[in-house]
Design a protein around this motif. Structure first.
Motif, PDB file in Angstrom:
ATOM      1  N   GLN A   1      32.815  42.660  24.009  1.00 24.64           N
ATOM      2  CA  GLN A   1      34.090  42.929  24.686  1.00 24.64           C
ATOM      3  C   GLN A   1      35.298  42.806  23.768  1.00 24.64           C
ATOM      4  O   GLN A   1      36.225  42.042  24.023  1.00 24.64           O
ATOM      5  N   ASP A   2      35.289  43.577  22.670  1.00 22.03           N
ATOM      6  CA  ASP A   2      36.488  43.642  21.837  1.00 22.03           C
ATOM      7  C   ASP A   2      37.311  44.864  22.244  1.00 22.03           C
ATOM      8  O   ASP A   2      37.055  45.484  23.281  1.00 22.03           O
ATOM      9  N   ASN A   3      38.286  45.244  21.430  1.00 27.84           N
ATOM     10  CA  ASN A   3      39.216  46.307  21.810  1.00 27.84           C
ATOM     11  C   ASN A   3      38.554  47.676  21.981  1.00 27.84           C
ATOM     12  O   ASN A   3      39.067  48.537  22.693  1.00 27.84           O
TER      13      ASN A   3
ATOM     14  N   SER B   1      35.326  48.083  23.015  1.00 25.83           N
ATOM     15  CA  SER B   1      34.125  47.988  23.870  1.00 25.83           C
ATOM     16  C   SER B   1      34.149  48.965  25.036  1.00 25.83           C
ATOM     17  O   SER B   1      33.132  49.578  25.362  1.00 25.83           O
TER      18      SER B   1
END
Length: 285
Positions: free
Chosen positions: A140-142, A144
């Motif tokens: 869940q990074d930028n 994802s």
């Protein structure tokens, strides 16, 4: 992938991935996921019902289930199954247009089949895509959200190709090429208008052809006649309303465009072998 229960949520967008087996059937069969579009990865050995049609899974399969469809798992196999669920804000290319949209071929087809069997490389590909989505849900990074959407689209494109092989391979290739869009269009029209338009003539008029021509097109492919397709869609919605609402049978008939309750009762009984009241009593058990 063990004991997955991950969710991506941003503003109005939502996608989740859940692993399950017999011990969590109550969750999967309940109301939690009914409002979402769903993609199910089901290993062999499972038994389930989708819109009151029963499936015994002999090979790993994908199921594509739209919002508000009836889903019930009855038996589990040795491996865990996976439910991916999402809303239209997360993924919906263009409503009632593209084959790979949220209302595309896998979710709405004249064969009324939401199932795709997986073997060999196709099975490996789908397993890997589910794994990649699981990893992105953990990360869940930028990037994802877009990565998950790309993997989801890959699943749908791959499954659409496989579905066509499994359902259209025995139909003349030229006929498929020229008529496939026509049948998809008819199927979409029925799904939009079945509450107020009940006759073949209604849909023939919208398609700018004669009712006899419409019926002949279905006959060429050995499909159910269009009148049966229309009635089946009406009865399916009646079953859902009998199960999911407390509306009276008269109210359900009226909601589906039947002002005469007796006529609606007769039509439902002819199609199912049960009266609406008997069906409601049976499904409630």
């Amino acid at each position: 992938m063990k004991n997955i229960a991950s969710v991506f949520e941003s503003k109005h967008k939502k996608l989740g991935l859940v692993s399950f087996d017999a011990g969590t059937f109550d969750l999967i069969n309940g109301e939690v996921f009914r409002q979402y579009i769903k993609v199910l990865f089901v290993p062999q050995g499972y038994s389930l019902a989708v819109d009151f049609n029963e499936y015994d899974i002999q090979v790993p399969s994908l199921f594509f289930i739209n919002t508000n469809q009836y889903l019930s798992f009855e038996k589990a196999g040795a491996e865990e199954a996976f439910l991916m669920y999402y809303n239209r804000d997360f993924y919906c290319i263009q409503i009632h247009d593209e084959e790979v949209a949220c209302d595309g071929l896998l979710f709405n087809n004249i064969f009324e089949s939401p199932k795709v069997d997986l073997r060999g490389e196709e099975l490996k590909t789908i397993r890997q895509l589910f794994l990649q989505i699981s990893e992105e849900l953990k990360l869940q990074d930028n990037s994802s959200e877009e990565m998950i959407r790309i993997y989801l689209k890959q699943i749908i494109i791959s499954a659409t190709r496989t579905w066509k092989k499994q359902h259209l391979e025995n139909i003349d290739a030229q006929l498929v090429g020229t008529e496939h869009d026509f049948f998809r269009n008819f199927s979409r029209m029925v799904d939009i208008h079945y509450r107020e338009k009940h006759s073949v003539a209604d849909y023939a008029a919208m398609l700018h052809i004669a009712p006899k021509t419409l019926t002949q097109k279905f006959h060429k492919l050995n499909l159910q006649n269009p009148n049966e397709v229309i009635k089946n869609r009406i009865v399916l919605e009646a079953k859902r309303l009998l199960l999911y609402t407390e509306l009276s049978i008269k109210e359900i008939g009226f909601k589906l465009g039947y002002e005469d309750p007796a006529y609606f009762n007769r039509m439902f009984t002819q199609k199912t072998g049960k009266t609406p009241a008997a069906f409601r009593k049976e499904i409630a058990k």
